[in-house]
Enzyme design. Sequence first.
Site, short mmCIF file in Angstrom:
data_model
loop_
_atom_site.label_atom_id
_atom_site.label_comp_id
_atom_site.label_asym_id
_atom_site.label_seq_id
_atom_site.Cartn_x
_atom_site.Cartn_y
_atom_site.Cartn_z
N GLY A 32 -17.60 26.27 3.02
CA GLY A 32 -16.61 25.98 1.87
C GLY A 32 -16.14 24.57 1.78
O GLY A 32 -17.28 23.67 1.84
N ARG A 33 -15.06 24.24 1.56
CA ARG A 33 -14.73 22.81 1.28
C ARG A 33 -15.17 21.80 2.42
O ARG A 33 -15.92 20.84 2.33
CB ARG A 33 -13.33 22.49 1.01
N SER A 55 -22.37 32.27 5.52
CA SER A 55 -20.95 33.02 5.05
C SER A 55 -21.38 34.11 4.40
O SER A 55 -22.43 34.77 4.35
CB SER A 55 -20.57 31.93 3.93
N ARG A 85 -10.51 27.80 13.95
CA ARG A 85 -9.26 28.28 14.43
C ARG A 85 -9.93 28.87 15.97
O ARG A 85 -10.90 29.07 16.06
CB ARG A 85 -8.59 29.29 13.75
N GLU A 101 -3.15 27.83 21.60
CA GLU A 101 -2.65 26.49 21.58
C GLU A 101 -1.22 26.57 22.20
O GLU A 101 -0.35 27.48 21.65
CB GLU A 101 -2.97 25.92 20.15
N HIS A 138 -6.02 19.80 18.57
CA HIS A 138 -5.63 20.43 17.13
C HIS A 138 -5.16 19.29 16.17
O HIS A 138 -4.29 19.18 15.65
CB HIS A 138 -4.85 21.54 17.07
#
Length: 314
Positions: free
Chosen positions: A154-155, A175, A233, A262, A280
């Site tokens: 994606g971006r 993807s 993530r 986290e 992060h």
Amino acid sequence: MESIGVLMACPMSTYLEQELSKRFKLFKFWNFPQKDAFFKENALSIRAVVGNATAGADSALIDSLPSLEIVSSFSVGLDKIDLAKCKEKGIRVTNTPDVLTEDVADLAIGLILTTLRGICACDRYVRAGLWKTKGDFKLTTKFTGKTVGIIGLGRIGLAVAKRAEAFTCPISYYSRTEKPDLKYKYYPSVLELASNCDILVVACPLTAETRHIVNREVINALGPKGLLINIGRGPHVDEAELVSALVEGRLGGAGLDVYENEPEVPEKLFALDNVVLLPHVGSGTVETRNAMADLVVGNLEAHFLKKPLLTPVV
Ligand code: NAP
């Protein structure tokens, strides 16, 4: 708009707090330890929630806020928001796409270079005076020309691909849908992608489908010379499997910005020089966090002025 209640789910940006306070009645959730009393007193006045990658709007929070109209996330990822419930209740949702893309992609390349070239370990070597006493640092691994596989083109995935191309790296990706306009090689499964690349970069959204998309099989396919980079993530990767693969030498290395729980990071990783650990910080520059804050505020203003949202998701 000063009387409109906006609830910030957790601390995320001082600038954003200031900008929200100028326009709305801002409630900082973390300042109210007695949640029941807080809701009793303020729930009806709260019409917006601002969340991020740590805390968003889950089902329980949405149920506690009967006047909620919009959730504006200070993140591009929406995994902390119950999107189905928002759709069902007609609650609008916005995020902060594009403005953070370049920073996250820069960091992915930074993680590749620091891990392969041992930059953090080299720095520790010099600071500990070991250059003088032990001599030259051991040889490391070349980045230029390595095959880079990207999960989620994606971006951010695309921005990583563009940067890796400058290092003459062949690019491949996985993807759900093939992107026929792109010249990069498509693999219809993560396993095939991992079997055919040197560096695997995770850049897809976290959903029920992508939880543990990097599992034991994928890690083994990447292999003892392979490098895993996670700027997506934490729960994309089966962390227990990742740790055992690194400890047993079944995986060559890992550059991680995100973790399953986290801010908990498996301590076994601390001793490994082939692992680089970041807290992060993918979008964590002053410029980008301020641009993200401006988008959050812009979306809320647009909503309450009944104008089109800047970056609508729902
Ligand atoms: P995006 O433009 O929506 O791109 C996501 C890509 O993932 C799409 O190309 C999509 O392609 C693919 N995808 C979606 N579901 C998939 C699945 N089940 N399996 C494989 N691929 C899938 O999002 P973005 O702006 O690049 O952001 C991506 C993610 O990066 C965010 O969701 C966020 O979690 C993470 N992020 C992390 C940080 C950080 O600080 N580390 C910062 C920003 C963002 P298809 O639709 O063809 O599958």
